[in-house]
Design an enzyme around this catalytic site. Structure first.
Site, PDB file in Angstrom:
ATOM      1  N   SER A  13       0.825  -1.217   0.000  1.00 47.34           N
ATOM      2  CA  SER A  13       0.000   0.000   0.000  1.00 47.34           C
ATOM      3  C   SER A  13       0.861   1.270   0.000  1.00 47.34           C
ATOM      4  CB  SER A  13      -0.892  -0.036   1.245  1.00 47.34           C
ATOM      5  OG  SER A  13      -1.123   1.245   1.754  1.00 47.34           O
TER       6      SER A  13
HETATM    7  N1  LIG Z   1      -5.581   9.180   2.901  1.00 50.28           N
HETATM    8  C1  LIG Z   1      -5.385   7.850   3.458  1.00 50.28           C
HETATM    9  C2  LIG Z   1      -5.665   6.796   2.410  1.00 50.28           C
HETATM   10  C3  LIG Z   1      -5.483   5.396   2.962  1.00 50.28           C
HETATM   11  C4  LIG Z   1      -6.087   4.336   2.059  1.00 50.28           C
HETATM   12  O1  LIG Z   1      -7.010   4.606   1.277  1.00 50.28           O
HETATM   13  N2  LIG Z   1      -5.596   3.096   2.193  1.00 50.28           N
HETATM   14  C5  LIG Z   1      -6.158   2.002   1.419  1.00 50.28           C
HETATM   15  C6  LIG Z   1      -5.084   0.963   1.155  1.00 50.28           C
HETATM   16  S1  LIG Z   1      -3.849   1.619   0.095  1.00 50.28           S
HETATM   17  C7  LIG Z   1      -7.257   1.362   2.240  1.00 50.28           C
HETATM   18  O2  LIG Z   1      -7.148   1.267   3.438  1.00 50.28           O
HETATM   19  N3  LIG Z   1      -8.347   0.922   1.586  1.00 50.28           N
HETATM   20  C8  LIG Z   1      -9.424   0.288   2.248  1.00 50.28           C
HETATM   21  C9  LIG Z   1     -10.635   1.148   2.396  1.00 50.28           C
HETATM   22  O3  LIG Z   1     -10.606   2.323   1.946  1.00 50.28           O
HETATM   23  O4  LIG Z   1     -11.640   0.663   2.942  1.00 50.28           O
HETATM   24  C10 LIG Z   1      -3.956   7.726   3.992  1.00 50.28           C
HETATM   25  O5  LIG Z   1      -3.091   8.456   3.504  1.00 50.28           O
HETATM   26  O6  LIG Z   1      -3.731   6.948   4.923  1.00 50.28           O
END
Ligand SMILES: N[C@@H](CCC(=O)N[C@@H](CS)C(=O)NCC(=O)O)C(=O)O
Length: 221
Positions: A13
């Site tokens: 990620s």
């Molecule tokens: N703005 C957040 C974005 C985090 C994000 O979207 N992570 C993804 C994985 S790369 C995630 O957790 N996706 C699952 C979801 O949105 O439910 C950050 O910088 O931490």
């Protein structure tokens, strides 16, 4: 029990890689706990108590729970930077530049990357539409202009904005190539970032996992 901050993360990620880069820059050791998003672990009752927005990364440090990679990186720098002020300056005038770069990553860059890779990983899509590639590439322009005032995104010194942005941009570049004629400073910046001693273990390895996964799911056309 270890007193290291716990990071709930996934190696591939981009926002999680940003935190790994920042922790390495600060010399902070993390207790790493993998969360399998594909298996839905981020929506377990236990994880939702930590982060109701169900995103990774999440940091747990001595009772403090911090979510969003940009906030985690700011928190780690505030708490553990010691003399390394440039990573996240305490001076308000300098800090706002780093914050603006972080918000650009959060609001412009990463959403465009996720729009390319997530439909492929999670929803069975097998092509990346051309307009998403072009839209990603348009966001490189803002970075090119930021780099007119120094080797790094907030000026002359490396900051957490570079570490967050490189995790995103290195991923973006695998699908939406950076034209070095249009974006010479960005091209040089990426090469500069790749020279960081902790770049390979904290970013390159997870990046390759993600790119191989996505490219393996795309249909040749
Ligand atoms: N703005 C957040 C974005 C985090 C994000 O979207 N992570 C993804 C994985 S790369 C995630 O957790 N996706 C699952 C979801 O949105 O439910 C950050 O910088 O931490």
């Amino acid at each position: 029990m270890s007193n290291k901050p716990v990071l709930y993360y996934a190696p591939r990620s981009p926002p999680c890689r940003a935190v790994l880069l920042t922790a390495a820059a600060l010399g902070v050791e993390l207790d790493l706990r993998v969360v399998n998003v594909k298996a839905g672990e981020h929506k377990s009752e236990e994880f939702l108590k930590l982060n109701p927005q169900h995103t990774i990364p999440v940091l747990e440090d001595n009772g403090a729970v911090v979510s969003d990679s940009h906030v985690i990186c700011s928190y780690l720098a505030d708490k553990y930077a010691g003399q390394q002020d440039a990573l996240y300056p305490k001076d308000a005038a300098k800090r706002r530049v780093v914050d603006a770069r972080l918000y650009y990553d959060c609001g412009h860059l990463f959403p465009r990357v996720r729009f390319i890779v997530e439909p492929v990983i999670y929803f069975g899509v097998t092509i990346v539409p051309e307009d998403r590639i072009v839209y990603m590439q348009k966001a490189y322009d803002g970075l090119e202009h930021c780099l007119s005032s120094g080797d790094y995104l907030a000026g002359a010194e490396l900051s957490i904005a570079d570490l967050c942005t490189v995790a995103t941009v290195s991923t973006a570049a695998a699908f939406a190539p950076i034209d070095s004629a249009l974006y010479p400073k960005l091209t040089q910046w990426l090469k500069r970032m790749e020279q960081l001693p902790y770049y390979k273990s904290c970013n390159q390895e997870g990046l390759e996992m993600l790119v191989n996964l996505v490219k393996g799911l795309l249909v040749e056309h």
